[in-house]
Design a protein around this motif. Structure first.
Motif, PDB file in Angstrom:
ATOM      1  N   MET A  54       0.860  -0.996  -0.159  1.00 57.11           N
ATOM      2  CA  MET A  54      -0.274  -0.143  -0.105  1.00 57.11           C
ATOM      3  C   MET A  54       0.331   1.511   0.040  1.00 57.11           C
ATOM      4  SD  MET A  54      -2.805  -1.059   2.670  1.00 57.11           S
ATOM      5  CE  MET A  54      -3.941  -2.647   2.125  1.00 57.11           C
ATOM      6  N   PHE A  55       2.221   1.014   0.471  1.00 63.99           N
ATOM      7  CA  PHE A  55       3.283   2.307   0.820  1.00 63.99           C
ATOM      8  C   PHE A  55       3.923   1.967  -0.340  1.00 63.99           C
ATOM      9  CE2 PHE A  55       0.843   2.738   4.866  1.00 63.99           C
ATOM     10  CZ  PHE A  55       0.748   4.068   5.273  1.00 63.99           C
ATOM     11  N   PHE A  56       4.701   1.003  -0.260  1.00 66.36           N
ATOM     12  CA  PHE A  56       6.039   1.086  -1.532  1.00 66.36           C
ATOM     13  C   PHE A  56       5.998   0.135  -2.281  1.00 66.36           C
ATOM     14  CE2 PHE A  56       6.668   1.511   3.354  1.00 66.36           C
ATOM     15  CZ  PHE A  56       6.734   2.536   3.926  1.00 66.36           C
ATOM     16  N   SER A  57       4.422   0.885  -3.111  1.00 67.07           N
ATOM     17  CA  SER A  57       4.122   0.101  -3.990  1.00 67.07           C
ATOM     18  C   SER A  57       3.738   0.915  -5.249  1.00 67.07           C
ATOM     19  CB  SER A  57       3.089  -0.926  -4.295  1.00 67.07           C
ATOM     20  OG  SER A  57       2.774  -1.414  -5.983  1.00 67.07           O
ATOM     21  N   LYS A 117      -4.147   8.149  -7.228  1.00 66.23           N
ATOM     22  CA  LYS A 117      -3.877   6.813  -6.807  1.00 66.23           C
ATOM     23  C   LYS A 117      -2.387   6.112  -6.765  1.00 66.23           C
ATOM     24  CE  LYS A 117      -6.617   4.627 -10.683  1.00 66.23           C
ATOM     25  NZ  LYS A 117      -7.225   3.654 -12.282  1.00 66.23           N
ATOM     26  N   GLY A 118      -1.805   5.337  -6.176  1.00 66.27           N
ATOM     27  CA  GLY A 118      -0.435   5.504  -6.485  1.00 66.27           C
ATOM     28  C   GLY A 118      -0.501   4.853  -4.528  1.00 66.27           C
ATOM     29  N   PRO A 119       0.990   4.981  -4.180  1.00 64.09           N
ATOM     30  CA  PRO A 119       1.022   5.102  -2.899  1.00 64.09           C
ATOM     31  C   PRO A 119      -0.031   5.256  -1.947  1.00 64.09           C
ATOM     32  CG  PRO A 119       3.123   5.125  -3.830  1.00 64.09           C
ATOM     33  CD  PRO A 119       2.017   5.677  -4.352  1.00 64.09           C
ATOM     34  N   PHE A 171      -4.976  -4.318  -4.668  1.00 55.66           N
ATOM     35  CA  PHE A 171      -6.019  -4.353  -4.067  1.00 55.66           C
ATOM     36  C   PHE A 171      -7.116  -3.129  -5.074  1.00 55.66           C
ATOM     37  CE2 PHE A 171      -2.468  -3.692  -1.631  1.00 55.66           C
ATOM     38  CZ  PHE A 171      -2.259  -4.403  -0.709  1.00 55.66           C
ATOM     39  N   PRO A 172      -7.336  -3.351  -5.281  1.00 58.71           N
ATOM     40  CA  PRO A 172      -8.938  -2.822  -7.026  1.00 58.71           C
ATOM     41  C   PRO A 172      -9.249  -1.503  -5.937  1.00 58.71           C
ATOM     42  CG  PRO A 172      -8.558  -4.758  -6.912  1.00 58.71           C
ATOM     43  CD  PRO A 172      -8.045  -4.580  -5.767  1.00 58.71           C
ATOM     44  N   TYR A 173      -9.150  -0.859  -6.534  1.00 59.00           N
ATOM     45  CA  TYR A 173     -10.234   0.687  -6.559  1.00 59.00           C
ATOM     46  C   TYR A 173      -9.425   1.129  -5.229  1.00 59.00           C
ATOM     47  CZ  TYR A 173     -13.894  -0.177 -10.049  1.00 59.00           C
ATOM     48  OH  TYR A 173     -13.850  -0.630 -11.150  1.00 59.00           O
ATOM     49  N   THR A 174      -8.544   1.741  -4.816  1.00 61.27           N
ATOM     50  CA  THR A 174      -7.279   2.058  -3.656  1.00 61.27           C
ATOM     51  C   THR A 174      -6.797   3.246  -4.547  1.00 61.27           C
ATOM     52  OG1 THR A 174      -6.476  -0.601  -2.745  1.00 61.27           O
ATOM     53  CG2 THR A 174      -5.592   2.215  -2.782  1.00 61.27           C
ATOM     54  N   ALA A 198      -4.085  14.280  -3.645  1.00 56.73           N
ATOM     55  CA  ALA A 198      -5.891  14.748  -3.423  1.00 56.73           C
ATOM     56  C   ALA A 198      -5.951  15.833  -2.521  1.00 56.73           C
ATOM     57  CB  ALA A 198      -6.571  13.930  -3.077  1.00 56.73           C
ATOM     58  N   LEU A 199      -5.265  16.338  -1.196  1.00 58.73           N
ATOM     59  CA  LEU A 199      -5.436  17.158  -0.423  1.00 58.73           C
ATOM     60  C   LEU A 199      -4.467  18.532  -0.652  1.00 58.73           C
ATOM     61  CD1 LEU A 199      -4.475  16.031   2.719  1.00 58.73           C
ATOM     62  CD2 LEU A 199      -6.612  16.950   2.520  1.00 58.73           C
ATOM     63  N   ARG A 200      -3.741  18.344  -1.739  1.00 55.70           N
ATOM     64  CA  ARG A 200      -3.118  19.444  -2.680  1.00 55.70           C
ATOM     65  C   ARG A 200      -3.828  20.234  -3.640  1.00 55.70           C
ATOM     66  NH1 ARG A 200       0.561  17.191  -5.235  1.00 55.70           N
ATOM     67  NH2 ARG A 200       2.086  17.096  -3.408  1.00 55.70           N
ATOM     68  N   PHE A 201      -4.995  18.931  -4.497  1.00 53.78           N
ATOM     69  CA  PHE A 201      -5.453  19.475  -5.530  1.00 53.78           C
ATOM     70  C   PHE A 201      -6.846  20.238  -4.556  1.00 53.78           C
ATOM     71  CE2 PHE A 201      -9.588  18.664  -7.195  1.00 53.78           C
ATOM     72  CZ  PHE A 201      -9.050  18.950  -8.796  1.00 53.78           C
ATOM     73  N   ILE A 202      -7.189  19.529  -3.975  1.00 53.89           N
ATOM     74  CA  ILE A 202      -8.391  20.019  -2.979  1.00 53.89           C
ATOM     75  C   ILE A 202      -8.013  21.774  -2.576  1.00 53.89           C
ATOM     76  CG2 ILE A 202     -10.074  20.492  -1.120  1.00 53.89           C
ATOM     77  CD1 ILE A 202      -9.796  17.129  -0.751  1.00 53.89           C
ATOM     78  N   ARG A 203      -6.706  21.846  -2.267  1.00 55.01           N
ATOM     79  CA  ARG A 203      -5.890  23.471  -1.341  1.00 55.01           C
ATOM     80  C   ARG A 203      -6.223  24.047  -2.579  1.00 55.01           C
ATOM     81  NH1 ARG A 203      -1.524  23.302   2.748  1.00 55.01           N
ATOM     82  NH2 ARG A 203      -0.668  21.909   0.962  1.00 55.01           N
TER      83      ARG A 203
END
Length: 517
Positions: A225-228, A260-262, A235-238, A270-275
């Motif tokens: 989850m963190f390093f791939s 998407k991504g780690p 994990f589909p739709y992560t 996502a937070l950067r986009f929202i800000r």
């Protein structure tokens, strides 16, 4: 071996909760072994804990100046630690690091939740002792469990949290050393220097992101989850979907952005986009005073905490993305499933939440190290405080009796409603809707909603609209049968209908019915 955090971080208590850290002035086999056993049992899935040797404590806090461990005791302490930990059944050995800080030596034991619980350790260190105890953590103490807690612990014996499980479909090559090094550097871990030249498998073992069996080395889910680079491969739709309804729910302009991504990187993106694209500040100046009123449509800190909590608490074996729905008057953050049953509906309404057991003990640790989420049960308070400081309305937190979903609902500051209250004006009040097409001057529900909804949304809910026209109403169970979709997906479809304000939901959670307004 090294731990994936720093002793400075542990001493600050700013990332790892105090209840998960024990400070010992010296190595005390009997007392410390109880704590190792309790952390390994990890009854509430907190993620285990740490024992720092060489630090005196007062009410669970480190006492300064720090004492340290004499250099001539380092080797003998380590040997005794390994020897005493062999008394734990089944076999369990914490990760041990000798750490340097303020020109002194310390021994840190990292005791992550074990894969083979329940664990027991001797009640005393006496040679003739044959009594073994299953210890657990209660606040900052290692204690014997009660009868009910013993049942809970044995029920958890074969339920390793999903994020801490070995992924048998993945290979070591799916883990990326660059992502690992970036993380270690950001959290100031002693492992960072070792990762530059050390053995890759050993680094991963130190971080506890791969299986511990030397003959079967596979990544754990949390490592992927963190390093791939592509966790959604496993994990589909992560992912995080940010959906903006620019003209309201009935408008044609909809912007969908997917991250998407780690999982920590998609959260940051996502937070950067929202800000940058959603959060807006308004400044109101007055002729009779120098100070201006300044406020935001949504305070960033509240969105950051709500979205971070969604990443932390969602189920990664459920094939549903986290969705951020941006409407003219509110933002909804939707994740699946809902919280543990220890979180009550009344508690959500009053913002008094005490989550007893955590779904993702390892994800929480990594997010806290990156300072992307707070400690246990502090998220709600941070959200409420941020909204209050901005002058925003209070939030709403929603789940159902089945705990199948969770929504964090943040409302726009009222100072922005005058400019954006378009959706309320768009509903044509003069239209009368007939569900059976009988009235001469009435329009059918399908005709009206085909104009209100975008084509994409209308196509999703068309079968539900037809059923309501024929039967006058629809229940969630009927909707699931008609759509042949998951309950979570059908809930979103029904919410789309309700948001048009032509359909309303009546009844309570157990007997909901959706009908024409």
């Amino acid at each position: 071996m090294a731990i994936p955090t720093s002793i400075k971080t542990l001493l600050s208590g700013s990332v790892v909760e105090w209840a998960r850290i024990e400070f010992k002035g010296t190595w005390d086999p009997q007392a410390s072994l109880k704590s190792v056993c309790a952390f390994a049992n990890d009854l509430d899935n907190w993620g285990g804990g740490y024992i720092v040797i060489g630090v005196e404590e007062d009410n669970g806090r480190p006492v300064y100046p720090l004492k340290g461990v004499p250099i001539d005791r380092i080797d003998s302490y380590q040997k005794d630690i390994y020897a005493k930990c062999k008394l734990i059944r089944p076999a369990y050995t914490p990760i041990i690091e000798v750490a340097d800080y303020q020109d002194k030596k310390f021994i840190v034991l990292w005791c992550p939740g074990g894969d083979s619980r329940p664990y027991s350790s001797p009640k005393t260190m006496a040679k003739d002792n044959k009594e073994r105890i299953h210890y657990i953590r209660k606040s900052s103490n290692s204690v014997e469990l009660s009868d009910d807690e013993e049942k809970d612990l044995f029920n958890l014996a074969n339920r390793v949290p999903f994020d801490d499980r070995v992924n048998h479909q993945a290979e070591m090559s799916d883990l990326n050393i660059t992502l690992i090094q970036s993380y270690l550097k950001e959290v100031n871990s002693a492992l960072y220097e070792k990762s530059k030249t050390g053995d890759f498998t050993e680094i991963c073992q130190d971080m506890n992101i791969i299986s511990s069996l030397p003959e079967y080395i596979k990544p754990k889910n949390v490592g992927l989850m963190f390093f791939s680079f592509e966790p959604d491969k496993f994990f589909p739709y992560t992912q995080i979907d940010v959906v903006q309804f620019l003209d309201g729910l009935g408008g044609d302009r909809i912007i969908e952005s997917t991250f998407k991504g780690p999982i920590h990187q998609q959260l940051k993106d996502a937070l950067r986009f929202i800000r940058n694209t959603i959060i807006t500040e308004k400044v109101i100046k007055y002729p009779d005073r120098a100070e201006a009123d300044r406020f935001f449509n949504y305070p960033y800190a509240a969105i950051e905490e709500a979205l971070s909590n969604a990443i932390y608490h969602r189920a990664y074996d459920v094939r549903e993305p986290i969705e951020v729905r941006v409407e003219y008057d509110k933002i909804e953050i939707v994740s699946f499933p809902g919280p543990d049953r220890s979180v009550t509906q009344e508690g959500l309404k009053n913002y008094r939440v005490s989550n007893r057991r955590y779904r993702n003990r390892r994800i929480g640790d990594f997010l806290k190290e990156l300072r992307l989420t707070e400690g246990r049960n502090t998220g709600f308070k941070k959200i409420v405080n941020a909204l209050e400081a901005n002058g925003s309305p209070k939030p709403e937190f929603e789940t159902d009796e089945a705990r199948s979903y969770f929504i964090s609902r943040l409302f726009v500051h009222e100072g922005f409603l005058e400019e954006t209250d378009k959706a309320e004006r768009e509903r044509p009040e003069s239209i009368r809707i007939s569900s059976n097409h009988s009235g001469k001057n009435e329009r059918s529900l399908s005709e009206v909603l085909s104009e209100v909804l975008s084509k994409k949304d209308y196509d999703k809910v068309e079968k539900l609209i037809e059923f309501i026209e024929d039967h006058g109403a629809i229940t969630p169970k009927e909707a699931e049968k008609i759509c042949n979709k998951s309950s979570a997906t059908v809930r979103r479809y029904l919410k789309t209908l309700v948001d048009t304000r032509y359909i309303k939901a009546q009844g309570n959670t157990s007997n909901l019915i959706y009908k024409v307004v």
